[in-house]
Design a protein around this motif. Sequence first.
Motif, mmCIF file in Angstrom:
data_model
loop_
_atom_site.group_PDB
_atom_site.id
_atom_site.type_symbol
_atom_site.label_atom_id
_atom_site.label_comp_id
_atom_site.label_asym_id
_atom_site.label_seq_id
_atom_site.Cartn_x
_atom_site.Cartn_y
_atom_site.Cartn_z
ATOM 1 N N LYS A 173 0.825 -1.202 0.000
ATOM 2 C CA LYS A 173 0.000 0.000 0.000
ATOM 3 C C LYS A 173 0.862 1.256 0.000
ATOM 4 O O LYS A 173 0.579 2.231 -0.716
ATOM 5 C CB LYS A 173 -0.927 0.011 1.219
ATOM 6 N N ARG A 174 1.931 1.241 0.801
ATOM 7 C CA ARG A 174 2.811 2.409 0.837
ATOM 8 C C ARG A 174 3.540 2.579 -0.496
ATOM 9 O O ARG A 174 3.749 3.703 -0.958
ATOM 10 C CB ARG A 174 3.806 2.278 1.989
ATOM 11 N N ALA A 175 3.941 1.460 -1.107
ATOM 12 C CA ALA A 175 4.635 1.537 -2.396
ATOM 13 C C ALA A 175 3.718 2.122 -3.475
ATOM 14 O O ALA A 175 4.148 2.955 -4.285
ATOM 15 C CB ALA A 175 5.126 0.154 -2.808
ATOM 16 N N VAL A 176 2.461 1.696 -3.485
ATOM 17 C CA VAL A 176 1.504 2.227 -4.458
ATOM 18 C C VAL A 176 1.287 3.723 -4.234
ATOM 19 O O VAL A 176 1.228 4.514 -5.184
ATOM 20 C CB VAL A 176 0.170 1.464 -4.379
ATOM 21 N N ALA A 177 1.165 4.113 -2.955
ATOM 22 C CA ALA A 177 0.957 5.526 -2.635
ATOM 23 C C ALA A 177 2.144 6.369 -3.106
ATOM 24 O O ALA A 177 1.966 7.452 -3.675
ATOM 25 C CB ALA A 177 0.739 5.700 -1.138
ATOM 26 N N GLU A 184 10.068 8.021 -5.597
ATOM 27 C CA GLU A 184 10.825 6.796 -5.847
ATOM 28 C C GLU A 184 10.348 5.685 -4.924
ATOM 29 O O GLU A 184 10.214 5.888 -3.709
ATOM 30 C CB GLU A 184 12.316 7.051 -5.622
ATOM 31 N N VAL A 185 10.074 4.526 -5.481
ATOM 32 C CA VAL A 185 9.631 3.380 -4.687
ATOM 33 C C VAL A 185 10.854 2.706 -4.080
ATOM 34 O O VAL A 185 11.781 2.323 -4.787
ATOM 35 C CB VAL A 185 8.839 2.376 -5.547
ATOM 36 N N GLN A 186 10.830 2.568 -2.762
ATOM 37 C CA GLN A 186 11.958 1.990 -2.039
ATOM 38 C C GLN A 186 11.501 0.787 -1.234
ATOM 39 O O GLN A 186 10.302 0.574 -1.017
ATOM 40 C CB GLN A 186 12.576 3.037 -1.107
#
Length: 223
Positions: A173-177, A184-186
């Motif tokens: 969910k945090r990555a999608v947000a 940048e997705v981490q």
Amino acid sequence: MQLHRDTTKLRKTCLAWGLFGALVWLAARWAGANPDHFHHGKAPFYEVVSVATVAVSLLAWLMLLWPFLMKVDVNGLTLRLRGITTRLPWESVESLTVTKVGESWDAPSMEIRLAPGVKLGGRVATKRDGRRSYSLLALDSFTVAPEEVIAILQRYGGGRVDAQDYLQHRAAKRAVARYMRGDEVQADPHLAEYMAAQRSTDAEKRERLSSSDDQDPDLLTPP
């Protein structure tokens, strides 16, 4: 380390549901007194539902008068539930699992599974294979964040804590947000910390088993 229930937040939730039930009851009474109202025929049903909502909200609020405390240390857990205090050494705890409520991860529950013959006061158990399982508290009902609750339990309980599915859900969910914001997705630090601790625990188990297998059988045989 002590984990406390966020009683103030839960009381507000109970109050909100009780107020909602009272408003539905007033609306149902008004609809029942007005023969031309669209919901006139369903008014008695809504009255029953609204009364039940108020009653459940009041009961839940009263249950919050009992203190909830979870003390975690290297020796085990101390749980105070509904006025009953139970000390559980780690040897008596088989697992601490974050479980779904229904099909959703929105408000997961912390479930504890105990060794055969061990009981926990202040909760009703479900029994399977001679072992008792208890639902302790919704994970978001503590005064600290769910990830911190999991980290504290894992720090002392080690491999007994099973929260991987929940942490993966939160991380996704945090990555999608972040992606939707253009950030940048981490890698999620909470999931990474959990997985690192699990690998360390598994390595320690394998080392202990290896040491046990390498012992001289003659030394284990009494004279």
